[in-house]
Design a protein around this motif. Structure first.
Motif, PDB file in Angstrom:
ATOM      1  N   VAL A 261       0.825  -1.217   0.000  1.00 17.22           N
ATOM      2  CA  VAL A 261       0.000   0.000   0.000  1.00 17.22           C
ATOM      3  C   VAL A 261       0.857   1.266   0.000  1.00 17.22           C
ATOM      4  CG1 VAL A 261      -1.989  -1.087   1.069  1.00 17.22           C
ATOM      5  CG2 VAL A 261      -0.220  -0.080   2.519  1.00 17.22           C
ATOM      6  N   GLU A 262       2.152   1.138   0.290  1.00 15.95           N
ATOM      7  CA  GLU A 262       3.029   2.310   0.278  1.00 15.95           C
ATOM      8  C   GLU A 262       3.643   2.561  -1.099  1.00 15.95           C
ATOM      9  OE1 GLU A 262       5.969   2.239   3.450  1.00 15.95           O
ATOM     10  OE2 GLU A 262       4.741   0.799   4.558  1.00 15.95           O
ATOM     11  N   LEU A 263       3.547   1.573  -1.997  1.00 11.98           N
ATOM     12  CA  LEU A 263       4.203   1.693  -3.298  1.00 11.98           C
ATOM     13  C   LEU A 263       3.499   2.687  -4.202  1.00 11.98           C
ATOM     14  CD1 LEU A 263       4.945  -2.059  -4.144  1.00 11.98           C
ATOM     15  CD2 LEU A 263       6.600  -0.339  -3.411  1.00 11.98           C
ATOM     16  N   LYS A 264       4.307   3.431  -4.968  1.00 14.49           N
ATOM     17  CA  LYS A 264       3.792   4.279  -6.032  1.00 14.49           C
ATOM     18  C   LYS A 264       4.015   3.567  -7.365  1.00 14.49           C
ATOM     19  CE  LYS A 264       4.693   8.524  -3.433  1.00 14.49           C
ATOM     20  NZ  LYS A 264       5.447   9.805  -3.398  1.00 14.49           N
ATOM     21  N   THR A 265       3.528   4.159  -8.434  1.00 12.46           N
ATOM     22  CA  THR A 265       3.544   3.478  -9.735  1.00 12.46           C
ATOM     23  C   THR A 265       4.957   3.154 -10.216  1.00 12.46           C
ATOM     24  OG1 THR A 265       3.439   5.642 -10.826  1.00 12.46           O
ATOM     25  CG2 THR A 265       1.348   4.497 -10.453  1.00 12.46           C
TER      26      THR A 265
ATOM     27  N   ASP B  29      -6.965  -3.258  -3.169  1.00 12.87           N
ATOM     28  CA  ASP B  29      -7.670  -2.065  -3.643  1.00 12.87           C
ATOM     29  C   ASP B  29      -6.667  -0.973  -4.022  1.00 12.87           C
ATOM     30  OD1 ASP B  29     -10.121  -3.266  -3.193  1.00 12.87           O
ATOM     31  OD2 ASP B  29     -10.323  -2.438  -1.167  1.00 12.87           O
ATOM     32  N   HIS B  30      -5.496  -1.010  -3.397  1.00 10.21           N
ATOM     33  CA  HIS B  30      -4.470   0.001  -3.686  1.00 10.21           C
ATOM     34  C   HIS B  30      -4.031  -0.073  -5.144  1.00 10.21           C
ATOM     35  CE1 HIS B  30      -1.167   2.746  -3.078  1.00 10.21           C
ATOM     36  NE2 HIS B  30      -0.271   1.841  -3.417  1.00 10.21           N
ATOM     37  N   TYR B  31      -3.962  -1.270  -5.688  1.00  9.85           N
ATOM     38  CA  TYR B  31      -3.586  -1.421  -7.096  1.00  9.85           C
ATOM     39  C   TYR B  31      -4.602  -0.730  -8.000  1.00  9.85           C
ATOM     40  CZ  TYR B  31      -2.956  -3.632 -11.651  1.00  9.85           C
ATOM     41  OH  TYR B  31      -2.799  -3.859 -13.006  1.00  9.85           O
ATOM     42  N   MET B  32      -5.889  -0.905  -7.694  1.00  5.80           N
ATOM     43  CA  MET B  32      -6.929  -0.262  -8.503  1.00  5.80           C
ATOM     44  C   MET B  32      -6.823   1.266  -8.391  1.00  5.80           C
ATOM     45  SD  MET B  32      -8.218  -2.844  -9.872  1.00  5.80           S
ATOM     46  CE  MET B  32      -9.537  -2.016 -10.774  1.00  5.80           C
ATOM     47  N   CYS B  33      -6.403   1.759  -7.230  1.00  5.25           N
ATOM     48  CA  CYS B  33      -6.234   3.211  -7.069  1.00  5.25           C
ATOM     49  C   CYS B  33      -5.022   3.721  -7.853  1.00  5.25           C
ATOM     50  CB  CYS B  33      -6.063   3.556  -5.585  1.00  5.25           C
ATOM     51  SG  CYS B  33      -7.523   3.241  -4.577  1.00  5.25           S
ATOM     52  N   LEU B  34      -4.016   2.852  -7.998  1.00  2.00           N
ATOM     53  CA  LEU B  34      -2.815   3.249  -8.720  1.00  2.00           C
ATOM     54  C   LEU B  34      -3.031   3.327 -10.232  1.00  2.00           C
ATOM     55  CD1 LEU B  34       0.098   1.196  -7.039  1.00  2.00           C
ATOM     56  CD2 LEU B  34      -0.296   3.667  -6.866  1.00  2.00           C
TER      57      LEU B  34
ATOM     58  N   LEU C  55      -3.934  -8.054 -16.370  1.00  2.00           N
ATOM     59  CA  LEU C  55      -3.578  -7.528 -17.685  1.00  2.00           C
ATOM     60  C   LEU C  55      -4.750  -6.793 -18.321  1.00  2.00           C
ATOM     61  CD1 LEU C  55      -1.455 -10.521 -18.971  1.00  2.00           C
ATOM     62  CD2 LEU C  55      -0.658  -8.343 -18.075  1.00  2.00           C
ATOM     63  N   GLN C  56      -5.952  -7.276 -18.060  1.00  2.00           N
ATOM     64  CA  GLN C  56      -7.124  -6.590 -18.587  1.00  2.00           C
ATOM     65  C   GLN C  56      -7.236  -5.178 -18.029  1.00  2.00           C
ATOM     66  OE1 GLN C  56      -9.671  -7.299 -20.869  1.00  2.00           O
ATOM     67  NE2 GLN C  56      -8.196  -8.845 -21.517  1.00  2.00           N
ATOM     68  N   THR C  57      -6.997  -5.029 -16.726  1.00  2.00           N
ATOM     69  CA  THR C  57      -7.071  -3.692 -16.142  1.00  2.00           C
ATOM     70  C   THR C  57      -5.952  -2.790 -16.665  1.00  2.00           C
ATOM     71  OG1 THR C  57      -5.796  -4.474 -14.212  1.00  2.00           O
ATOM     72  CG2 THR C  57      -8.208  -4.477 -14.030  1.00  2.00           C
ATOM     73  N   LEU C  58      -4.784  -3.379 -16.915  1.00  2.00           N
ATOM     74  CA  LEU C  58      -3.693  -2.589 -17.499  1.00  2.00           C
ATOM     75  C   LEU C  58      -4.048  -2.118 -18.906  1.00  2.00           C
ATOM     76  CD1 LEU C  58      -0.503  -4.565 -16.419  1.00  2.00           C
ATOM     77  CD2 LEU C  58      -1.067  -2.219 -15.788  1.00  2.00           C
ATOM     78  N   LEU C  59      -4.662  -3.007 -19.684  1.00  2.00           N
ATOM     79  CA  LEU C  59      -5.066  -2.642 -21.037  1.00  2.00           C
ATOM     80  C   LEU C  59      -6.080  -1.513 -21.036  1.00  2.00           C
ATOM     81  CD1 LEU C  59      -5.450  -5.998 -23.001  1.00  2.00           C
ATOM     82  CD2 LEU C  59      -3.680  -4.268 -23.229  1.00  2.00           C
ATOM     83  N   GLN C  60      -7.047  -1.614 -20.133  1.00  2.00           N
ATOM     84  CA  GLN C  60      -8.074  -0.569 -20.055  1.00  2.00           C
ATOM     85  C   GLN C  60      -7.446   0.779 -19.727  1.00  2.00           C
ATOM     86  OE1 GLN C  60     -10.877  -2.017 -17.154  1.00  2.00           O
ATOM     87  NE2 GLN C  60     -11.382  -3.839 -18.360  1.00  2.00           N
ATOM     88  N   THR C  61      -6.441   0.764 -18.868  1.00  2.00           N
ATOM     89  CA  THR C  61      -5.753   2.009 -18.512  1.00  2.00           C
ATOM     90  C   THR C  61      -4.916   2.531 -19.675  1.00  2.00           C
ATOM     91  OG1 THR C  61      -5.629   1.268 -16.215  1.00  2.00           O
ATOM     92  CG2 THR C  61      -4.179   3.077 -16.860  1.00  2.00           C
TER      93      THR C  61
END
Length: 417
Positions: free
Chosen positions: A184-188, A216-221, A257-263
């Motif tokens: 949860v402390e990691l940035k992109t 959930d932190h990943y989805m926020c990132l 990977l799907q969420t990465l593609l959408q982004t």
């Protein structure tokens, strides 16, 4: 002191309005460096590093002066590490300075605080320096300090492990474990650096990926990822696919990977040529079935063909061949660009683009002859895979080039020994 402070003022102002001022200061300083105190040397070196001014004469002079005070620096290793960072930032590798830093790394590492220690290791990586003794000492220190590094320091250490093979292994595994615990402390950038390092050094990243799948932190990132970070993660997943999930074959249907593609879909225009090349390579490896995104990535790549470096050109051609697409565009647009720059191609690029062209059954005879001529000139630098790919391409196209085939055979026999 006046000279070093003047250089630092220019650095703080971004050299605004005075493009030649730093050079004048450097020339004046080089005549009187023996009178500089250590803090003045640091300030002068840092000014050049911040302004990205690669002045080899002044850096060599600073290194000579610094190493003449080696005994004094041993009592203040943190100050010396700061100076070493300046040289790394400017990519100026001085042999005597590297030797002194190596000695400090081995004997005084425990006296450095966490920031100084990470700065030193990052600098070794930046200069592609360091040896197995320093790597072993690094591993001991990382294990001792792992709970005390902040996540940016963990990321920098991971990046260094990705650059320097001898620094990876158990050191990188410790970093992955701690990054997973403090996800949860990691940035992109920190996340993409760690995943890239794991993929580059074939270190298991599964603990980190499992956290990503449920956090959930990943989805926020996701909305915060920049184009380079997105392409790095896609490349990393493709490179490290056996350790991402328990399945034998990872595809783009995987939720991560799907969420990465959408982004990434809305950010393709900001992808650099290297980002596009890496993304297409990942598509080819991971068997992408998202035709809309793929066509968008290809269209964006074709608009930037002239900006692609030789390795990127070859990578795009390889991806086209693996994906069995874009034969017409590759033949009419990509290959002419490649042929005009064939002298810049290294063995990997030569073998990849020869293999891809033969696989897609495109390219005229003169194109392959130009590749063959360049390969002949660089044959001693070919690795086994390069030899295999290039000879396969020649055989597939029924190109009988006795001189090239003879050179490939000779080189292959030597490598078999």
């Amino acid at each position: 002191q006046d000279l070093s402070q003047g250089a630092w003022l220019l650095a703080c102002a971004g050299n605004y309005g005075q493009p030649g001022a730093l050079k004048h200061i450097s020339r004046a300083a080089s005549l009187s460096l023996s009178s500089f105190q250590p803090e003045d040397l640091h300030r002068l070196a840092r000014s050049h590093a911040v302004l990205r001014a690669r002045e080899p004469v002044i850096f060599s002079a600073i290194a000579k002066e610094a190493t003449s005070h080696a005994t004094a620096y041993r009592s203040k290793p943190g100050e010396f590490v700061e100076l070493f960072w300046c040289f790394a930032k400017a990519r100026h590798a001085d042999a005597d300075l590297l030797t002194l830093t190596g000695n400090i790394a081995l004997s005084e590492a425990s006296a450095l605080n966490s920031q100084e220690f990470c700065c030193m290791i990052w600098s070794f990586a930046r200069l592609h320096a360091g040896n197995h003794l320093i790597a072993e000492r690094t591993s001991v220190e990382v294990a001792r300090r792992i709970l005390h590094f902040n996540v940016q320091e963990l990321s920098n250490l991971a990046w260094a492990c990705g650059i320097l093979p001898s620094f990876a292994g158990c050191t990188l595994q410790l970093i992955v474990g701690e990054a997973s615990r403090r996800f949860v402390e990691l940035k992109t950038l920190e996340l993409s650096n760690i995943l890239w390092a794991c993929a580059t050094r074939s270190v298991d990243n599964s603990s980190l990926v499992r956290v990503m799948e449920t956090s959930d932190h990943y989805m926020c990132l996701l909305p915060q990822f920049k184009a380079q970070e997105l392409s790095m993660i896609l490349w990393s997943f493709a490179r490290a696919r056996p350790s991402i999930t328990s399945s034998d074959h990872l595809t783009f249907e995987h939720p991560l990977l799907q969420t990465l593609l959408q982004t990434a879909r809305g950010k393709l225009a900001s992808f650099s040529p290297q980002n596009l090349s890496n993304t297409l390579w990942a598509f080819a490896v991971l068997v992408c079935d998202d035709e809309g995104f793929l066509h968008g990535a290809i269209a964006e790549t074709m608009t930037k063909l002239l900006e692609l470096k030789p390795l990127e050109l070859a990578g795009v051609a390889w991806a086209f061949a693996k994906l069995a697409c874009c034969q017409q565009a590759a033949s009419s647009e990509l290959l002419p660009v490649a042929q005009s720059r064939v002298l810049e191609f290294e063995p990997q690029s030569l073998s990849n683009i020869a293999w891809a062209s033969a696989k897609m059954e495109i390219g005229k005879r003169d194109f392959f002859l130009s590749l063959a001529d360049e390969a002949l000139f660089k044959i001693d630098a070919f690795e086994a895979q390069h030899l295999s790919n290039f000879s396969w391409a020649l055989a597939t196209l029924a190109l009988e080039e006795p001189q090239v085939l003879g050179a490939i055979s000779t080189c292959a026999r030597q490598k078999m020994k």
